[in-house]
Design an enzyme around this catalytic site. Structure first.
Site, PDB file in Angstrom:
ATOM      1  N   CYS A 218     -19.312  -1.997   5.899  1.00 45.58           N
ATOM      2  CA  CYS A 218     -19.630  -2.624   4.737  1.00 45.58           C
ATOM      3  C   CYS A 218     -18.875  -4.027   4.875  1.00 45.58           C
ATOM      4  O   CYS A 218     -19.273  -4.988   4.202  1.00 45.58           O
ATOM      5  CB  CYS A 218     -19.285  -2.028   3.622  1.00 45.58           C
ATOM      6  SG  CYS A 218     -17.643  -1.704   3.493  1.00 45.58           S
TER       7      CYS A 218
ATOM      8  N   ASP B  49       0.636  -1.303   0.268  1.00 44.52           N
ATOM      9  CA  ASP B  49      -0.075  -0.034   0.107  1.00 44.52           C
ATOM     10  C   ASP B  49       0.627   1.068  -0.004  1.00 44.52           C
ATOM     11  O   ASP B  49       0.584   2.288   0.564  1.00 44.52           O
ATOM     12  CB  ASP B  49      -0.882   0.194   1.256  1.00 44.52           C
ATOM     13  CG  ASP B  49      -1.920   1.078   1.071  1.00 44.52           C
ATOM     14  OD1 ASP B  49      -2.523   1.262   0.116  1.00 44.52           O
ATOM     15  OD2 ASP B  49      -2.399   1.494   2.258  1.00 44.52           O
TER      16      ASP B  49
ATOM     17  N   CYS C 187     -21.211  -8.232   5.669  1.00 44.76           N
ATOM     18  CA  CYS C 187     -20.939  -9.007   4.479  1.00 44.76           C
ATOM     19  C   CYS C 187     -21.068 -10.474   5.128  1.00 44.76           C
ATOM     20  O   CYS C 187     -20.525 -10.923   5.744  1.00 44.76           O
ATOM     21  CB  CYS C 187     -19.440  -8.996   3.937  1.00 44.76           C
ATOM     22  SG  CYS C 187     -18.966  -9.861   2.593  1.00 44.76           S
TER      23      CYS C 187
ATOM     24  N   CYS D 132     -27.087 -10.248  -3.260  1.00 38.62           N
ATOM     25  CA  CYS D 132     -26.780  -9.457  -1.929  1.00 38.62           C
ATOM     26  C   CYS D 132     -26.407  -8.003  -2.170  1.00 38.62           C
ATOM     27  O   CYS D 132     -25.473  -7.831  -3.068  1.00 38.62           O
ATOM     28  CB  CYS D 132     -25.692 -10.136  -1.139  1.00 38.62           C
ATOM     29  SG  CYS D 132     -25.239  -9.433   0.531  1.00 38.62           S
TER      30      CYS D 132
END
Length: 362
Positions: free
Chosen positions: A251, A140, A255, A198
């Site tokens: 989020c 990253d 899941c 979903c």
């Protein structure tokens, strides 16, 4: 040793074995063609969804062409490492408005150093086996489409919440890459997504940051607002942030694939300074020296002290009007930072309106 003389299949298996020995849960080999991901990035940037993250538009096509970022690259070794600590009671902390919610990836030590060190150790093991070779390690930290690479390496698919999802591990993991000049056999890419109908992640987002499945407007994302945004948090979004003071996991929390997520065995990722169960008011009273001492080696340093206080002021503005909450805010009414003062004034006004029966809290 020239590549033609290597048993590349055996070497690839060894790389995967060594990766697991070093604490990675999965290792895959990707080629260099990232296909439609480059066009997706260009559309995303054209829409302005990156906000102030100008670095997302920098470096030309190097982000989607590994061989341009590191000349000579033939393959990318993609690796994932689980980070979720056990029993951090995410839903309960989100449901307690006087607690500070810190994204679970940021509760322990900064992952960049740990994973980069492990990647370097992996490269050294390869070098011990075959001699010098060309490589670069990234965590990253460079213009790399790491989620696209992970998908190409078979580590998972990019879900509707724009995170990499794995059927056996969910999404609570970090990614790292080793660019190599070795023609290793590639793994089958993840060519199917398993989100189906979903839309739990899209519906749960507190700030409605998903403009469509697989498309995130970062300017509305709580992770962006609390970590990347340098100035004031937009007024209309402050009430929606709740007690999330650094990042957001909503989020991921909803899941269905995360029922398969396993707690990390890495001690560095375990919560430090009780940040998984801290009061907003007590964190807001940290001096800058305390902040620097308690966030040494932590991802929280990315926000910096001023934005940390800004975020906490928003959380306190959304908290119940208790004595500790009001007193903590009043102590910073004359803070040296204009950014902090603005958010404190907003928070105190919220409480004043609530106490006089004024505008209802959203």
């Amino acid at each position: 040793m020239p590549a033609s003389a290597l048993d590349l299949v055996a070497l690839t298996q060894s790389i995967k074995d060594w990766g697991r020995d070093l604490g990675f849960q999965q290792v895959g080999i990707a080629g260099l063609d990232l296909g439609e991901h480059e066009q997706h990035l260009e559309r995303w940037l054209a829409a302005g969804y990156q906000g102030e993250m100008d670095y997302m538009a920098a470096h030309g096509h190097k982000r989607s062409h590994p061989e341009e970022l590191v000349p000579g690259t033939l393959r990318v070794v993609s690796l994932r490492m689980d980070y979720l600590p056990a029993d951090t009671l995410m839903a309960q902390r989100l449901g307690d408005p006087e607690k500070a919610y810190v994204s679970r990836y940021a509760l322990g030590r900064d992952y960049h150093k740990l994973i980069r060190k492990r990647l370097q150790q992996l490269a050294e093991r390869i070098q011990q086996q075959i001699g010098p070779f060309g490589y670069r390690a990234f965590v990253d930290s460079a213009p790399v489409l790491e989620k696209a690479v992970a998908e190409q390496a078979g580590l998972g698919w990019i879900g509707k919440n724009t995170l990499v999802l794995n059927r056996k591990a969910g999404s609570y993991f970090f990614l790292g890459e080793l660019f190599v000049d070795l023609p290793l056999p590639v793994d089958p890419p993840q060519d199917r997504e398993h989100c189906g109908r979903c839309r739990a992640c899209l519906d749960i987002c507190p700030t409605a940051a998903f403009v469509a499945p697989y498309v995130l407007d970062a300017r509305r994302c709580i992770s962006y607002l609390t970590i990347e945004l340098k100035g004031p948090i937009p007024l209309e979004l402050r009430p929606l942030i709740g007690n999330r003071v650094f990042g957001c996991d909503d989020c991921q929390l909803v899941c269905p694939w995360n029922r398969f997520a396993r707690p990390t065995a890495q001690q560095d990722f375990q919560p430090r300074h009780s940040l998984d169960n801290a009061e907003l008011a007590s964190l807001f009273l940290w001096s800058e020296d305390e902040f620097l001492a308690r966030t040494e080696g932590s991802p929280l340093r990315r926000a910096g002290y001023e934005r940390w206080l800004r975020n906490l002021a928003v959380g306190l503005g959304n908290a119940p009007s208790t004595i500790p909450v009001i007193e903590a805010l009043q102590q910073r009414r004359e803070d040296s930072s204009a950014l902090v003062r603005e958010h404190v004034a907003w928070a105190l006004e919220r409480h004043a309106q609530a106490s006089t029966g004024g505008a209802a809290r959203p």
